[in-house]
Write a protein that holds these residues in place. Sequence first.
Motif, PDB file in Angstrom:
ATOM      1  N   GLU A 181     -34.519 -71.859  37.567  1.00 13.33           N
ATOM      2  CA  GLU A 181     -34.034 -70.518  37.238  1.00 13.33           C
ATOM      3  C   GLU A 181     -34.730 -70.011  35.978  1.00 13.33           C
ATOM      4  OE1 GLU A 181     -32.113 -68.585  38.875  1.00 13.33           O
ATOM      5  OE2 GLU A 181     -30.763 -69.782  40.136  1.00 13.33           O
ATOM      6  N   ALA A 182     -34.968 -68.704  35.921  1.00  9.13           N
ATOM      7  CA  ALA A 182     -35.578 -68.083  34.736  1.00  9.13           C
ATOM      8  C   ALA A 182     -34.472 -67.745  33.739  1.00  9.13           C
ATOM      9  CB  ALA A 182     -36.352 -66.831  35.130  1.00  9.13           C
ATOM     10  N   ILE A 183     -34.116 -68.720  32.903  1.00 12.03           N
ATOM     11  CA  ILE A 183     -33.060 -68.542  31.913  1.00 12.03           C
ATOM     12  C   ILE A 183     -33.677 -67.913  30.664  1.00 12.03           C
ATOM     13  CG2 ILE A 183     -31.310 -69.689  30.511  1.00 12.03           C
ATOM     14  CD1 ILE A 183     -31.268 -71.914  32.640  1.00 12.03           C
ATOM     15  N   THR A 184     -33.127 -66.806  30.230  1.00 14.36           N
ATOM     16  CA  THR A 184     -33.718 -66.041  29.134  1.00 14.36           C
ATOM     17  C   THR A 184     -32.947 -66.209  27.832  1.00 14.36           C
ATOM     18  OG1 THR A 184     -32.405 -64.054  29.557  1.00 14.36           O
ATOM     19  CG2 THR A 184     -34.448 -64.296  30.822  1.00 14.36           C
ATOM     20  N   VAL A 185     -33.511 -65.660  26.771  1.00 12.52           N
ATOM     21  CA  VAL A 185     -32.829 -65.633  25.479  1.00 12.52           C
ATOM     22  C   VAL A 185     -31.515 -64.889  25.610  1.00 12.52           C
ATOM     23  CG1 VAL A 185     -32.972 -64.840  23.080  1.00 12.52           C
ATOM     24  CG2 VAL A 185     -35.018 -65.757  24.221  1.00 12.52           C
ATOM     25  N   ARG A 186     -31.515 -63.781  26.330  1.00 14.75           N
ATOM     26  CA  ARG A 186     -30.296 -62.980  26.515  1.00 14.75           C
ATOM     27  C   ARG A 186     -29.189 -63.814  27.157  1.00 14.75           C
ATOM     28  NH1 ARG A 186     -29.761 -57.499  26.748  1.00 14.75           N
ATOM     29  NH2 ARG A 186     -32.030 -57.251  27.055  1.00 14.75           N
ATOM     30  N   HIS A 187     -29.536 -64.649  28.124  1.00 17.71           N
ATOM     31  CA  HIS A 187     -28.528 -65.478  28.786  1.00 17.71           C
ATOM     32  C   HIS A 187     -27.870 -66.444  27.803  1.00 17.71           C
ATOM     33  CE1 HIS A 187     -31.011 -64.669  32.636  1.00 17.71           C
ATOM     34  NE2 HIS A 187     -29.996 -63.832  32.580  1.00 17.71           N
ATOM     35  N   HIS A 188     -28.661 -67.011  26.901  1.00 18.62           N
ATOM     36  CA  HIS A 188     -28.083 -67.905  25.893  1.00 18.62           C
ATOM     37  C   HIS A 188     -27.228 -67.113  24.906  1.00 18.62           C
ATOM     38  CE1 HIS A 188     -29.957 -71.952  26.424  1.00 18.62           C
ATOM     39  NE2 HIS A 188     -30.721 -71.245  27.240  1.00 18.62           N
ATOM     40  N   LEU A 189     -27.697 -65.963  24.495  1.00 24.75           N
ATOM     41  CA  LEU A 189     -26.970 -65.144  23.528  1.00 24.75           C
ATOM     42  C   LEU A 189     -25.627 -64.688  24.076  1.00 24.75           C
ATOM     43  CD1 LEU A 189     -26.975 -63.634  20.787  1.00 24.75           C
ATOM     44  CD2 LEU A 189     -28.211 -61.781  21.926  1.00 24.75           C
ATOM     45  N   THR A 190     -25.554 -64.432  25.372  1.00 24.60           N
ATOM     46  CA  THR A 190     -24.329 -63.904  25.992  1.00 24.60           C
ATOM     47  C   THR A 190     -23.508 -64.968  26.710  1.00 24.60           C
ATOM     48  OG1 THR A 190     -25.579 -63.304  27.995  1.00 24.60           O
ATOM     49  CG2 THR A 190     -25.353 -61.610  26.275  1.00 24.60           C
ATOM     50  N   HIS A 191     -23.866 -66.233  26.541  1.00 20.25           N
ATOM     51  CA  HIS A 191     -23.149 -67.353  27.176  1.00 20.25           C
ATOM     52  C   HIS A 191     -23.111 -67.201  28.701  1.00 20.25           C
ATOM     53  CE1 HIS A 191     -21.669 -69.108  23.383  1.00 20.25           C
ATOM     54  NE2 HIS A 191     -21.485 -67.879  22.989  1.00 20.25           N
ATOM     55  N   THR A 192     -24.219 -66.787  29.282  1.00 21.60           N
ATOM     56  CA  THR A 192     -24.287 -66.642  30.740  1.00 21.60           C
ATOM     57  C   THR A 192     -25.461 -67.441  31.311  1.00 21.60           C
ATOM     58  OG1 THR A 192     -25.633 -64.623  30.545  1.00 21.60           O
ATOM     59  CG2 THR A 192     -23.242 -64.340  30.693  1.00 21.60           C
ATOM     60  N   SER A 193     -25.822 -68.548  30.662  1.00 21.70           N
ATOM     61  CA  SER A 193     -27.006 -69.307  31.075  1.00 21.70           C
ATOM     62  C   SER A 193     -26.718 -70.373  32.124  1.00 21.70           C
ATOM     63  CB  SER A 193     -27.658 -69.968  29.856  1.00 21.70           C
ATOM     64  OG  SER A 193     -26.776 -70.918  29.268  1.00 21.70           O
ATOM     65  N   GLN A 194     -25.454 -70.646  32.411  1.00 24.20           N
ATOM     66  CA  GLN A 194     -25.114 -71.676  33.390  1.00 24.20           C
ATOM     67  C   GLN A 194     -24.831 -71.043  34.753  1.00 24.20           C
ATOM     68  OE1 GLN A 194     -22.259 -73.425  30.393  1.00 24.20           O
ATOM     69  NE2 GLN A 194     -22.824 -75.330  31.415  1.00 24.20           N
ATOM     70  N   GLY A 195     -25.021 -71.849  35.800  1.00 27.23           N
ATOM     71  CA  GLY A 195     -24.886 -71.306  37.145  1.00 27.23           C
ATOM     72  C   GLY A 195     -26.060 -70.377  37.425  1.00 27.23           C
ATOM     73  N   THR A 196     -25.786 -69.261  38.108  1.00 26.85           N
ATOM     74  CA  THR A 196     -26.814 -68.242  38.294  1.00 26.85           C
ATOM     75  C   THR A 196     -26.891 -67.433  37.017  1.00 26.85           C
ATOM     76  OG1 THR A 196     -26.372 -68.102  40.670  1.00 26.85           O
ATOM     77  CG2 THR A 196     -27.562 -66.256  39.648  1.00 26.85           C
ATOM     78  N   PRO A 197     -28.010 -67.487  36.280  1.00 28.80           N
ATOM     79  CA  PRO A 197     -28.090 -66.828  34.972  1.00 28.80           C
ATOM     80  C   PRO A 197     -27.685 -65.356  35.046  1.00 28.80           C
ATOM     81  CG  PRO A 197     -30.012 -68.198  35.326  1.00 28.80           C
ATOM     82  CD  PRO A 197     -29.270 -68.174  36.627  1.00 28.80           C
ATOM     83  N   GLY A 198     -26.782 -64.992  34.107  1.00 30.35           N
ATOM     84  CA  GLY A 198     -26.344 -63.614  34.019  1.00 30.35           C
ATOM     85  C   GLY A 198     -25.112 -63.285  34.829  1.00 30.35           C
ATOM     86  N   ASP A 199     -24.677 -64.195  35.704  1.00 30.35           N
ATOM     87  CA  ASP A 199     -23.559 -63.894  36.606  1.00 30.35           C
ATOM     88  C   ASP A 199     -22.186 -64.211  36.032  1.00 30.35           C
ATOM     89  OD1 ASP A 199     -25.238 -62.944  38.508  1.00 30.35           O
ATOM     90  OD2 ASP A 199     -24.786 -64.454  40.035  1.00 30.35           O
ATOM     91  N   GLU A 200     -22.101 -65.230  35.188  1.00 34.69           N
ATOM     92  CA  GLU A 200     -20.787 -65.719  34.766  1.00 34.69           C
ATOM     93  C   GLU A 200     -20.782 -66.111  33.296  1.00 34.69           C
ATOM     94  OE1 GLU A 200     -17.623 -69.309  35.970  1.00 34.69           O
ATOM     95  OE2 GLU A 200     -19.552 -69.128  36.992  1.00 34.69           O
ATOM     96  N   TYR A 201     -19.741 -65.699  32.588  1.00 29.02           N
ATOM     97  CA  TYR A 201     -19.589 -66.052  31.181  1.00 29.02           C
ATOM     98  C   TYR A 201     -18.980 -67.445  31.065  1.00 29.02           C
ATOM     99  CZ  TYR A 201     -17.856 -66.058  26.361  1.00 29.02           C
ATOM    100  OH  TYR A 201     -17.598 -66.380  25.058  1.00 29.02           O
ATOM    101  N   ARG A 202     -19.692 -68.337  30.373  1.00 32.99           N
ATOM    102  CA  ARG A 202     -19.156 -69.663  30.063  1.00 32.99           C
ATOM    103  C   ARG A 202     -19.505 -69.972  28.615  1.00 32.99           C
ATOM    104  NH1 ARG A 202     -20.760 -73.846  34.927  1.00 32.99           N
ATOM    105  NH2 ARG A 202     -20.659 -72.385  36.677  1.00 32.99           N
ATOM    106  N   TYR A 203     -18.514 -69.950  27.757  1.00 35.50           N
ATOM    107  CA  TYR A 203     -18.758 -70.234  26.343  1.00 35.50           C
ATOM    108  C   TYR A 203     -19.315 -71.640  26.198  1.00 35.50           C
ATOM    109  CZ  TYR A 203     -17.964 -70.816  21.353  1.00 35.50           C
ATOM    110  OH  TYR A 203     -18.135 -71.046  20.014  1.00 35.50           O
ATOM    111  N   ASN A 204     -20.456 -71.768  25.507  1.00 34.96           N
ATOM    112  CA  ASN A 204     -21.093 -73.075  25.368  1.00 34.96           C
ATOM    113  C   ASN A 204     -21.826 -73.133  24.036  1.00 34.96           C
ATOM    114  OD1 ASN A 204     -22.996 -75.307  25.584  1.00 34.96           O
ATOM    115  ND2 ASN A 204     -22.530 -75.335  27.768  1.00 34.96           N
ATOM    116  N   GLY A 205     -21.230 -73.814  23.085  1.00 33.78           N
ATOM    117  CA  GLY A 205     -21.812 -73.907  21.748  1.00 33.78           C
ATOM    118  C   GLY A 205     -23.143 -74.625  21.729  1.00 33.78           C
ATOM    119  N   PHE A 206     -23.285 -75.673  22.550  1.00 33.52           N
ATOM    120  CA  PHE A 206     -24.544 -76.406  22.550  1.00 33.52           C
ATOM    121  C   PHE A 206     -25.694 -75.508  23.004  1.00 33.52           C
ATOM    122  CE2 PHE A 206     -27.775 -78.512  25.090  1.00 33.52           C
ATOM    123  CZ  PHE A 206     -28.381 -79.291  24.119  1.00 33.52           C
TER     124      PHE A 206
END
Length: 300
Positions: A181-206
């Motif tokens: 998957e093309a995981i972007t900086v935005r996905h990490h910033l918005t906590h949407t990098s897991q699963g299909t990037p951008g689809d779901e919010y999952r808070y993840n400090g790591f």
Amino acid sequence: MIDVKWPLPAVMVLAVVFLLSACQPILVTPSTETKPVTALDAGMLAQFESNVDELRQKLKIPGLSATIVKDQEVIWAKGFGYADLENGIPATEKSAYEIASLTKPFAATLLMQLVETGQLDLDVPMAELLRDTAFTFPPPAEAPAEGYAALCAGIQEIGRSTSGPLAPYAFLFQEYNCENEAITVRHHLTHTSQGTPGDEYRYNGFLYGLLSWVIEAVTGKQYEQVLVHNIIEPLEMMDTVPKPGAARATEILAEMARPYQVDDSGKIVLADYQTTGHVDAASGIVSTVLDLAKFDAAMD
């Protein structure tokens, strides 16, 4: 900190609100000198103080500090309880605490500064930006993961683990589909990098913490250097770590509030928690409510 509209209601909910905007290194230093209040306001503040301390005791919080910011100025600040129960040291408005995930708004501000200056596109893939980065991973790493591909492989391995010291944290690494998957900086910033990037919010400090390397890759500087230069120094956050001057930083860490927890019997006990002094995009800053008020006011 609570940015309030007057009059104060009888019962308040404590919150910290940071209004983030894209900006250059912050040059305005908001005042943290407590401003005088009217007799009516004083009465409301007395009731508010009583409510805060009642809540603190009900929740078995040994000590806390709070401030109220109005029109970008501190109008009230106070400590409640103890910063150090064993030695009877009271908490004050100048007590320092490790602010944990309240560190994240600082990293978000730094990222948006880079966006504003045209140095960063939030939609650039992490794999492209961090292709050759040496990651200290997994913690504690015997050797760094050389490049994003190696980091991705390490994350996948831990996500599948069912035993060993990192197994309890496997959930933090699952469904980070960095291999396809093309995981972007935005996905990490918005906590949407897991699963299909951008689809779901999952808070993840790591995963948010990986943004430290994004800032380093773009600026060519250590994350802490950028943090100090762009925010901490301009705002004169003199009681915040990291900061210039090792002696003062050591003093702040030595005097900061001690960590406590409530054990299974309901007793307040000293927590087995070590402050390492390490700071990344996700956590690690040590600060006071008066210093945080400066950041809050500058962002408003």
